[in-house]
Motif scaffolding. Structure first.
Motif, PDB file in Angstrom:
ATOM      1  N   PHE A 292       0.820  -1.204   0.000  1.00  0.00           N
ATOM      2  CA  PHE A 292       0.000   0.000   0.000  1.00  0.00           C
ATOM      3  C   PHE A 292       0.856   1.257   0.000  1.00  0.00           C
ATOM      4  O   PHE A 292       0.595   2.200  -0.745  1.00  0.00           O
ATOM      5  N   SER A 293       1.879   1.285   0.829  1.00  0.00           N
ATOM      6  CA  SER A 293       2.669   2.515   0.890  1.00  0.00           C
ATOM      7  C   SER A 293       3.390   2.748  -0.438  1.00  0.00           C
ATOM      8  O   SER A 293       3.511   3.881  -0.897  1.00  0.00           O
ATOM      9  N   PHE A 294       3.806   1.653  -1.076  1.00  0.00           N
ATOM     10  CA  PHE A 294       4.413   1.793  -2.410  1.00  0.00           C
ATOM     11  C   PHE A 294       3.372   2.309  -3.404  1.00  0.00           C
ATOM     12  O   PHE A 294       3.653   3.187  -4.211  1.00  0.00           O
ATOM     13  N   ALA A 295       2.174   1.775  -3.344  1.00  0.00           N
ATOM     14  CA  ALA A 295       1.123   2.143  -4.300  1.00  0.00           C
ATOM     15  C   ALA A 295       0.741   3.615  -4.145  1.00  0.00           C
ATOM     16  O   ALA A 295       0.595   4.336  -5.128  1.00  0.00           O
ATOM     17  N   TRP A 296       0.604   4.061  -2.922  1.00  0.00           N
ATOM     18  CA  TRP A 296       0.210   5.445  -2.655  1.00  0.00           C
ATOM     19  C   TRP A 296       1.271   6.411  -3.194  1.00  0.00           C
ATOM     20  O   TRP A 296       0.976   7.387  -3.867  1.00  0.00           O
TER      21      TRP A 296
ATOM     22  N   VAL B 269       0.119  13.165   3.142  1.00  0.00           N
ATOM     23  CA  VAL B 269       0.766  12.470   4.259  1.00  0.00           C
ATOM     24  C   VAL B 269      -0.278  11.918   5.213  1.00  0.00           C
ATOM     25  O   VAL B 269      -0.196  10.767   5.659  1.00  0.00           O
ATOM     26  N   VAL B 270      -1.294  12.745   5.507  1.00  0.00           N
ATOM     27  CA  VAL B 270      -2.303  12.318   6.481  1.00  0.00           C
ATOM     28  C   VAL B 270      -3.062  11.096   5.962  1.00  0.00           C
ATOM     29  O   VAL B 270      -3.275  10.127   6.694  1.00  0.00           O
ATOM     30  N   ILE B 271      -3.449  11.125   4.677  1.00  0.00           N
ATOM     31  CA  ILE B 271      -4.186   9.975   4.132  1.00  0.00           C
ATOM     32  C   ILE B 271      -3.322   8.719   4.167  1.00  0.00           C
ATOM     33  O   ILE B 271      -3.764   7.655   4.621  1.00  0.00           O
ATOM     34  N   GLY B 272      -2.086   8.848   3.726  1.00  0.00           N
ATOM     35  CA  GLY B 272      -1.180   7.700   3.739  1.00  0.00           C
ATOM     36  C   GLY B 272      -1.014   7.140   5.137  1.00  0.00           C
ATOM     37  O   GLY B 272      -1.045   5.931   5.360  1.00  0.00           O
TER      38      GLY B 272
ATOM     39  N   ASP C 241      -2.367   3.527   6.695  1.00  0.00           N
ATOM     40  CA  ASP C 241      -1.383   2.598   7.255  1.00  0.00           C
ATOM     41  C   ASP C 241      -1.689   2.267   8.707  1.00  0.00           C
ATOM     42  O   ASP C 241      -1.761   1.114   9.085  1.00  0.00           O
ATOM     43  N   ARG C 242      -1.906   3.316   9.508  1.00  0.00           N
ATOM     44  CA  ARG C 242      -2.101   3.115  10.959  1.00  0.00           C
ATOM     45  C   ARG C 242      -3.459   2.491  11.262  1.00  0.00           C
ATOM     46  O   ARG C 242      -3.574   1.635  12.118  1.00  0.00           O
ATOM     47  N   TRP C 243      -4.469   3.002  10.602  1.00  0.00           N
ATOM     48  CA  TRP C 243      -5.826   2.641  11.001  1.00  0.00           C
ATOM     49  C   TRP C 243      -6.395   1.475  10.239  1.00  0.00           C
ATOM     50  O   TRP C 243      -7.382   0.897  10.628  1.00  0.00           O
TER      51      TRP C 243
END
Ligand code: ADP
Ligand code: MG
Lengths: 274, 318
Positions: A202-206, A248-251, A255-257
């Protein structure tokens, strides 16, 4: 918080030029402005602060609701793209990861290749996407997928390798064979690996998506990257910073939630959580 | 009642004689308690099996002959690395022998299957399932209808005294409970033989004693053929009808000891303590000799002098 306060104070005392380097109040104005809420936090303190005095004609924009604002539209567009691209990426990565785990020969060949792809910044795919697919949705999805599927495949492969061989042996002992062994034993056993590969993927995709949107301008669908680029074009530093904050907030939230919680749940179930 | 309860035999490692021997024992055996027609089931035969792992110079097992009669409790004892797990894995069908045949009730063994249920040292329970679901797994794979499964899982849980823990996940259970779930998971499939690979080795002494009692009680009730592997002499004496002492490098059967004590064994009786001591002494001598030989071959190039004095090697695995 303290830094923000100091920054704001310094700005007000020294009198920096907001179009070169914005104060937090300007960023806040830009952020709310993108949501069709017009405020004047960055204006000099006066009786009507932080409200803005409307010039004639502006009230029309003010009337359109916040959910129809450019920011909300952009988030929606980027979100849909992310879901589409990420789904394809996960499917592709999962199949490759599974095949690489199952067939060592394939892994010998594909493993180093994917590792190389993973280190390639995803914007490097943009020229190729433009030339082969054109400036359209497919180009953006292509960049997103190329930027994330290799990470998913590699993390999944490594996770599958860490499944204790005792599980398939116990499964076979109890009469599970063929697809049943995969479905009832290896699939659940690979859940921790799957969860961490989704999170990494996900972090790569974002990241890839934001990069792609910055460059691709598909006129009908304007994502967050487009807003960022638009900010640059109008030299609106406050908007640039505001959009970056949103990214940043969306990413972080996702990730966190979402992914962290899924991962945590799987680990708790498996007794792996500390 | 039973007079001389222990008979000890040294076995020459000549495969031809071994065939007749277990038959003899079978005649002496207590008749199968449960007359449910399953009495003929569970004859496990390993005939002349050898295994040499690729890249290894010595055989893990060589020319091993072993027959477990229906309802017999056979314990294989030997130091670490002598091929006990290899032997068991062959019976389970996880490893193929290089030579020789393994069969159960005259059917050659080719692959793992539920009629040869195994209890692993590290339990091998699935962490994503609850205790009850773990036990249910084998029934599900065998296509037993859901309604029948529930009753059989409940019965199996009761058998190992774990009914209240049925909905706990594996990591929420103690080590002893996990092994009991593993035993229940094996028994619920109604296997012909139960294969146990040092199932209690990782447990504390008290839990182990408790599980020994429960396993004996279980065996008396179900009369399954059990092939149990351990490095602990005490455990072997406690559980076995027949003890097989395995020699290492290459792994071969060294000695066979029949223990004709009634089950479940009560270790408080002085008589029995005495007998246990005798058998224990026999096996310890044997195991020590195996260990010493291993140490000798292993250490010879460096230190030919003081081999027997190395306590780390001598006492290992006893
Ligand atoms: N898969 C394997 N590959 C190579 N060697 C093995 C393998 N499994 C066991 N061995 C070797 O075979 C011998 C017997 O092993 P094992 O049956 O596990 O012994 P035990 O269970 O009695 O401790 C050991 O020397 C071990 O190193
Ligand atoms: Mg072993």
């Amino acid at each position: 918080m303290l830094i923000l306060a100091l920054w704001e104070t310094a700005y007000r005392v020294i009198g920096w030029k907001p179009w070169l380097f914005p104060a937090p109040s300007h960023v806040l104005d830009a952020l709310l402005g993108l949501m069709n809420i017009h405020t004047g936090f960055g204006e000099p303190i006066s009786a009507h602060w932080p409200r803005v005095i409307l010039e004639p004609g502006q009230h029309v924009r003010l009337l359109s609701p916040w959910w129809g604002s450019p920011l909300m539209k952009a988030i929606l567009v980027s979100g849909v793209r992310l879901l589409e691209g990420f789904a394809i990426s996960v499917a592709l990565g999962a199949i490759l990861g599974l095949l690489m785990w199952r067939f060592i020969e394939l892994d010998r060949f594909l493993g180093p290749l994917l590792l190389g792809l993973q280190t390639l910044p995803s914007v490097c795919w943009v020229p190729l996407a433009i030339l082969t697919l054109g400036i359209n949705e497919w180009g953006i999805l292509f960049v997103l997928i190329m930027g994330s599927f290799s990470a998913i495949a590699l993390v999944l492969r490594d996770g599958l390798r860490n499944i204790p061989p005792l599980y398939p042996r116990a499964g076979m002992m109890m009469g599970a064979r063929g697809w049943r062994l995969y479905y009832y034993v290896l699939l659940p056993a690979s859940l921790p690996a799957l969860a961490s590969s989704l999170r990494t993927g996900f972090s790569f995709a974002w990241r890839s998506l934001m990069g792609a949107e910055l460059i691709f301008v598909v006129d009908k669908w304007r994502g967050l990257g487009f807003l960022l680029e638009a900010g640059r074009e109008f030299s609106d530093v406050a908007q640039v910073v505001a959009v970056m904050i949103v990214m940043v907030v969306i990413g972080m939230l996702a990730d966190r939630w979402l992914f962290a919680i899924v991962q945590r749940r799987v680990q708790t179930r498996f007794g792996l959580a500390t | 009642m039973r007079a001389n309860l222990v008979s000890i035999k040294a076995i020459e490692p000549t495969p031809s004689e071994d065939d007749a021997l277990p038959q003899l024992h079978a005649d002496q055996r207590i008749a199968n308690a449960s007359g449910d027609g399953s009495s003929g089931r569970g004859r496990l035969v390993l005939k002349n099996v050898s295994k040499n792992f690729p890249g290894s110079t010595v055989h893990a097992l060589r020319d091993v002959d072993l027959v477990c009669d229906p309802g017999e409790f056979v314990v294989v004892v030997g130091p670490s690395g002598c091929g006990k797990s290899t032997l068991l894995n062959m019976a389970a069908g996880m490893i193929k022998p290089d030579n020789g045949t393994v069969s159960l009730d005259n059917q050659p063994i080719r692959a793992p299957g539920p009629e040869r249920a195994m209890v692993f040292q590290d339990h091998g329970l699935f962490p994503w399932l609850t205790a009850a679901q773990n036990i249910e797994f084998g029934l599900k794979m065998a296509g037993v209808p859901r309604s029948d499964r529930a009753a059989r899982v409940d019965a199996a849980l009761k058998l190992v005294h774990l009914a209240p823990k049925r909905d706990l996940l594996i990591h929420e259970l103690s080590g002893g409970m996990r092994q009991r779930v593993a035993i229940a998971r094996a028994l619920v499939m109604e296997p012909a033989v139960l294969l146990m690979d040092e199932p209690f080795a990782a447990l504390d002494a008290q839990t182990r004693t408790l599980l020994h009692e429960q396993l004996q009680e279980l065996w008396v009730r179900t009369r399954k053929t059990i092939l149990f592997v351990t490095h602990s002499v005490g455990e072997a004496v406690r559980l076995a009808d027949r003890i097989i002492v395995l020699h290492a490098h290459p792994g071969r059967i060294r000695r066979e000891i029949k223990v004709d004590l009634a089950h479940p064994r009560n270790f408080d009786s002085a008589d029995i303590t005495q007998l246990v001591r005798t058998v224990r002494k026999e096996i310890e001598d044997e195991v020590n000799r195996v260990n010493a030989e291993m140490a000798e071959t292993y250490w010879k190039p460096q230190a030919p002098g003081d081999l027997g004095a190395d306590p780390g090697v001598m006492g290992d695995g006893i």
